[in-house]
Motif scaffolding. Structure first.
Motif, mmCIF file in Angstrom:
data_model
loop_
_atom_site.group_PDB
_atom_site.id
_atom_site.type_symbol
_atom_site.label_atom_id
_atom_site.label_comp_id
_atom_site.label_asym_id
_atom_site.label_seq_id
_atom_site.Cartn_x
_atom_site.Cartn_y
_atom_site.Cartn_z
ATOM 1 N N TRP A 1 0.396 -0.837 0.492
ATOM 2 C CA TRP A 1 -0.060 0.330 0.335
ATOM 3 C C TRP A 1 0.927 1.078 0.004
ATOM 4 O O TRP A 1 1.964 1.339 0.238
ATOM 5 C CB TRP A 1 -1.264 0.225 1.251
ATOM 6 N N PHE A 2 0.330 2.456 -0.016
ATOM 7 C CA PHE A 2 1.004 3.600 0.122
ATOM 8 C C PHE A 2 1.772 3.867 1.035
ATOM 9 O O PHE A 2 1.526 3.261 2.430
ATOM 10 C CB PHE A 2 0.068 5.265 -0.225
ATOM 11 N N ASP A 3 3.202 4.273 1.395
ATOM 12 C CA ASP A 3 4.178 4.843 2.308
ATOM 13 C C ASP A 3 4.441 3.687 2.703
ATOM 14 O O ASP A 3 4.382 4.157 4.539
ATOM 15 C CB ASP A 3 3.258 5.826 2.597
ATOM 16 N N GLY A 4 5.231 2.543 2.351
ATOM 17 C CA GLY A 4 4.994 2.014 3.435
ATOM 18 C C GLY A 4 4.034 0.877 4.019
ATOM 19 O O GLY A 4 4.587 -0.108 4.872
ATOM 20 N N LYS A 5 2.661 1.305 3.962
ATOM 21 C CA LYS A 5 1.462 0.588 4.729
ATOM 22 C C LYS A 5 1.317 -0.597 3.954
ATOM 23 O O LYS A 5 1.636 -1.442 2.544
ATOM 24 C CB LYS A 5 0.625 1.068 4.215
ATOM 25 N N LEU A 6 0.422 -1.540 4.825
ATOM 26 C CA LEU A 6 0.594 -3.575 3.946
ATOM 27 C C LEU A 6 -1.229 -3.039 3.891
ATOM 28 O O LEU A 6 -1.636 -2.514 5.098
ATOM 29 C CB LEU A 6 0.567 -4.043 4.524
#
Length: 255
Positions: free
Chosen positions: A219-224
């Protein structure tokens, strides 16, 4: 007979009160205490009842800490979701225990033992033995929950829970069979009762079962983004700060 109930789950209190009245309609329930501090205050200022029904796990700590502050010299029947093989100490002492969800038959059996209980018994040695027994067990989390549904109490196994999400300050339990149950509790309180090997607090809205995870998406910005094997009310996103912990939990292997 006089009794005190030490229990922080409303549904469990209702079930126990109903069963007690069905066995002896003259039983007098003096108090229902919901936490350690409240229990210490009550036992410090009131005469001992004939029996105390005491949940082991309370919201503010385990009930054994009550005995560090007050000397309870009456019969104690613990109510617990701990595995029965971890509680052999109960079987060789005057204190009895009931596994949740409590049945009328098991309650009647426990009450029958009260006839042999001496009010002069000191519970301290028994409590110490029980604590030692429980602390030797790795899995001390709830295996089932008693959930109020209309006028009934429905037992739900932790193994059947796919995820839990927060809605209107309540916990909504979704099972693998796609049935939902609502409990008047917070996710924080619920998480304390679950095995951390099996459940993970993905974010403020969701607790998810390891069995329910199908796969992960970047996901965006290192998210999951966590994709479950069944529909969810909204997409489950794990923050960048928690993504490493989540990956370790997700990639764990069973012994």
């Amino acid at each position: 007979m006089t009794a005190v109930i030490v229990e922080d789950e409303f549904a469990a209190v209702q079930n126990l009160e109903r069963l007690l009245k069905s066995i002896d309609e003259n039983i007098d329930i003096l108090a229902v205490l919901q936490n350690v501090d409240e229990s210490i205050e009550w036992f410090s200022t009131n005469a001992m009842p004939d029996v105390v029904f005491m949940d082991i796990h309370l919201a503010d700590g385990d009930s054994f800490s009550i005995f560090k502050s007050v000397d309870i010299r009456c019969a104690i029947i613990f109510t617990t979701a701990y595995d029965q093989y971890a509680l052999k100490a109960f079987e060789v002492n005057s204190i009895d225990y009931l596994l949740k969800p409590i049945s009328k038959k098991s309650l009647e059996k426990a009450l029958d033992k009260l006839e042999n209980f001496s009010p002069n018994n000191n519970n301290s040695d028994v409590i110490a033995q029980i604590m030692k027994s429980i602390h030797q067990v790795n899995k001390t989390h709830k295996k089932s929950f008693l959930i109020p549904v209309k006028d009934k109490l429905i037992p739900v196994s932790a193994d059947d829970i796919a995820f839990i999400y927060s809605q209107n300050k309540k916990a909504v339990i979704t099972c693998f069979n796609k049935r939902d149950y609502t409990m008047d509790t917070s996710l924080d309180d619920f998480l304390k009762q679950l095995d951390p090997d099996l459940f993970f607090r993905a974010n403020r809205q969701f607790i998810i079962s390891h069995r329910a995870v199908a796969d992960l998406s970047m996901w965006f910005d290192g998210k999951l983004a966590v994709n479950l094997s069944m529909p969810t009310p909204e997409r489950i996103i794990v923050s960048r700060a928690r993504s490493t912990d989540f990956k370790k939990w997700y990639m764990r292997t069973d012994d």
